[in-house]
Design a protein around this motif. Structure first.
Motif, PDB file in Angstrom:
ATOM      1  N   ALA A  31       0.811  -1.224   0.000  1.00 35.65           N
ATOM      2  CA  ALA A  31       0.000   0.000   0.000  1.00 35.65           C
ATOM      3  C   ALA A  31       0.845   1.275   0.000  1.00 35.65           C
ATOM      4  N   GLY A  32       2.003   1.240  -0.652  1.00 36.81           N
ATOM      5  CA  GLY A  32       2.812   2.445  -0.852  1.00 36.81           C
ATOM      6  C   GLY A  32       2.991   3.256   0.422  1.00 36.81           C
ATOM      7  N   PHE A  33       3.012   4.582   0.268  1.00 36.93           N
ATOM      8  CA  PHE A  33       2.992   5.522   1.400  1.00 36.93           C
ATOM      9  C   PHE A  33       1.563   6.065   1.533  1.00 36.93           C
ATOM     10  N   PRO A  34       1.235   6.660   2.676  1.00 31.88           N
ATOM     11  CA  PRO A  34      -0.151   7.147   2.862  1.00 31.88           C
ATOM     12  C   PRO A  34      -0.622   8.055   1.728  1.00 31.88           C
ATOM     13  N   GLY A  35       0.274   8.911   1.227  1.00 29.58           N
ATOM     14  CA  GLY A  35      -0.098   9.863   0.176  1.00 29.58           C
ATOM     15  C   GLY A  35      -0.476   9.201  -1.137  1.00 29.58           C
ATOM     16  N   HIS A  36      -0.138   7.928  -1.286  1.00 29.35           N
ATOM     17  CA  HIS A  36      -0.481   7.226  -2.528  1.00 29.35           C
ATOM     18  C   HIS A  36      -1.936   6.760  -2.549  1.00 29.35           C
ATOM     19  N   TYR A  37      -2.659   7.060  -1.458  1.00 31.83           N
ATOM     20  CA  TYR A  37      -4.076   6.681  -1.385  1.00 31.83           C
ATOM     21  C   TYR A  37      -4.867   7.260  -2.564  1.00 31.83           C
ATOM     22  N   SER A  38      -4.514   8.500  -2.973  1.00 35.34           N
ATOM     23  CA  SER A  38      -5.257   9.131  -4.074  1.00 35.34           C
ATOM     24  C   SER A  38      -5.043   8.357  -5.380  1.00 35.34           C
ATOM     25  N   VAL A  39      -3.841   7.807  -5.557  1.00 40.41           N
ATOM     26  CA  VAL A  39      -3.567   7.004  -6.763  1.00 40.41           C
ATOM     27  C   VAL A  39      -4.388   5.709  -6.705  1.00 40.41           C
ATOM     28  N   TYR A  40      -4.485   5.162  -5.504  1.00 43.29           N
ATOM     29  CA  TYR A  40      -5.281   3.931  -5.296  1.00 43.29           C
ATOM     30  C   TYR A  40      -6.748   4.184  -5.636  1.00 43.29           C
ATOM     31  N   LYS A  41      -7.285   5.306  -5.145  1.00 40.86           N
ATOM     32  CA  LYS A  41      -8.704   5.625  -5.399  1.00 40.86           C
ATOM     33  C   LYS A  41      -8.941   5.800  -6.898  1.00 40.86           C
ATOM     34  N   LYS A  42      -8.023   6.508  -7.545  1.00 43.43           N
ATOM     35  CA  LYS A  42      -8.140   6.743  -8.981  1.00 43.43           C
ATOM     36  C   LYS A  42      -8.023   5.411  -9.733  1.00 43.43           C
ATOM     37  N   GLY A  43      -7.126   4.559  -9.256  1.00 41.55           N
ATOM     38  CA  GLY A  43      -6.941   3.238  -9.866  1.00 41.55           C
ATOM     39  C   GLY A  43      -8.218   2.420  -9.812  1.00 41.55           C
ATOM     40  N   LEU A  44      -8.872   2.418  -8.642  1.00 40.40           N
ATOM     41  CA  LEU A  44     -10.133   1.688  -8.492  1.00 40.40           C
ATOM     42  C   LEU A  44     -11.166   2.215  -9.488  1.00 40.40           C
ATOM     43  N   GLU A  45     -11.223   3.532  -9.578  1.00 46.35           N
ATOM     44  CA  GLU A  45     -12.174   4.194 -10.470  1.00 46.35           C
ATOM     45  C   GLU A  45     -11.949   3.773 -11.919  1.00 46.35           C
ATOM     46  N   LEU A  46     -10.665   3.756 -12.315  1.00 43.68           N
ATOM     47  CA  LEU A  46     -10.316   3.368 -13.682  1.00 43.68           C
ATOM     48  C   LEU A  46     -10.732   1.926 -13.973  1.00 43.68           C
ATOM     49  N   LEU A  47     -10.710   1.102 -12.924  1.00 40.33           N
ATOM     50  CA  LEU A  47     -11.110  -0.303 -13.094  1.00 40.33           C
ATOM     51  C   LEU A  47     -12.627  -0.478 -12.991  1.00 40.33           C
ATOM     52  N   GLY A  48     -13.314   0.628 -12.718  1.00 36.09           N
ATOM     53  CA  GLY A  48     -14.771   0.547 -12.536  1.00 36.09           C
ATOM     54  C   GLY A  48     -15.121  -0.123 -11.216  1.00 36.09           C
ATOM     55  N   LYS A  49     -14.228   0.014 -10.245  1.00 38.68           N
ATOM     56  CA  LYS A  49     -14.428  -0.651  -8.945  1.00 38.68           C
ATOM     57  C   LYS A  49     -14.534   0.385  -7.836  1.00 38.68           C
ATOM     58  N   SER A  50     -14.870  -0.108  -6.636  1.00 34.44           N
ATOM     59  CA  SER A  50     -14.861   0.770  -5.476  1.00 34.44           C
ATOM     60  C   SER A  50     -14.268  -0.007  -4.305  1.00 34.44           C
ATOM     61  N   SER A  51     -14.133   0.680  -3.192  1.00 33.44           N
ATOM     62  CA  SER A  51     -13.529   0.047  -2.015  1.00 33.44           C
ATOM     63  C   SER A  51     -14.254  -1.225  -1.592  1.00 33.44           C
TER      64      SER A  51
END
Ligand SMILES: [Zn+2]
Length: 245
Positions: A31-51
């Motif tokens: 899970a990278g560093f805490p600041g990479h959370y925004s990349v994770y959220k965007k990644g989920l979105e790109l995959l058409g997924k959510s948490s």
């Protein structure tokens, strides 16, 4: 982007983490560093997924550049965080990094840049894990991707690699990487620099556990994918280690 069969990777510079997809469900690996959370959220979105599609979180080891936003996702989704018992205590403490190795190399442009990235992305305010589930060597986890746990101590006591047998993918964490973490150089399979290892000799010995795996796509904690026979990867890494010693 899909980097290997059903495994997604999103660019966080030199820090890799992965999403394994199986029948629409997801396992987050590192899970990278805490600041990479925004990349994770965007990644989920790109995959058409959510948490809510996250079923499990697995940490290859408990260094800060792999724990990053794991606690935040755990709280959000209720998904269990799996970590090897050897690193479970460390995962529940803040600020876990091989600081001596990093700070004593801070004169290097690349190391200084990495430390900068760590600071900007919240290493000093990293929310450590408050709840983990431990795994052990040989365990087959019943989570998306069905990874088999390979305990490969050395970088840390509880370092693990994940073998996705049916997809011929090895997520190797920092057991074996393809980027020199002090100089930034990308290249062949290698161990992380001796000074960044808890026990370098043990890390070398652990490589032998990977020899019999055969042909895989190797996805590491740092660097680009490497495709080939793991016996060859280990030989290359051991050859490279002679140069760094
Ligand atoms: Zn790392």
């Amino acid at each position: 982007m899909e980097i290997a069969n059903g495994v997604h990777h999103f660019d966080c510079g030199p820090f890799n983490w992965y999403l394994i997809e199986e029948e629409g469900r997801l396992t987050l690996v590192d899970a990278g560093f805490p600041g990479h959370y925004s990349v994770y959220k965007k990644g989920l979105e790109l995959l058409g997924k959510s948490s809510k599609d996250i079923e499990a979180i697995i940490l290859t080891h408990a260094h800060a550049d792999h724990i990053g936003f794991a606690e935040k996702v755990r709280k959000e989704t209720g998904a269990p965080v799996y970590v090897h018992s050897g690193d479970a205590k460390m995962a529940c403490k803040p600020l876990q990094l091989p600081w001596f190795g990093l700070l004593s190399n801070a004169w290097r442009t690349y190391t200084a840049k990495m430390l900068g990235v760590a600071i900007v992305n919240g290493v000093f305010t990293l929310p450590h894990l408050t709840k983990v589930q431990t795994v052990s060597d040989g365990q087959l986890l019943d989570v998306p991707g069905k990874p088999k746990i390979l305990h490969t101590p050395g970088h840390t006591d509880g370092e693990i690699a994940l073998l996705l047998e049916d997809r011929k993918i090895l997520i190797s964490g920092d057991t074996i990487v393809t980027r020199n973490l002090l100089t930034g150089e990308l290249g062949q399979p290698q161990l992380t620099n001796p000074i960044l290892n808890h026990n370098y000799k043990q890390a070398m010995r652990s490589l032998d556990l990977l020899r019999e795996i055969g042909e895989v796509t190797m996805l590491s904690g740092h660097g680009t994918p490497w495709i080939g026979d793991m016996n060859e990867a280990v030989n290359i890494a051991l050859e490279n280690s002679k140069r760094t010693n």
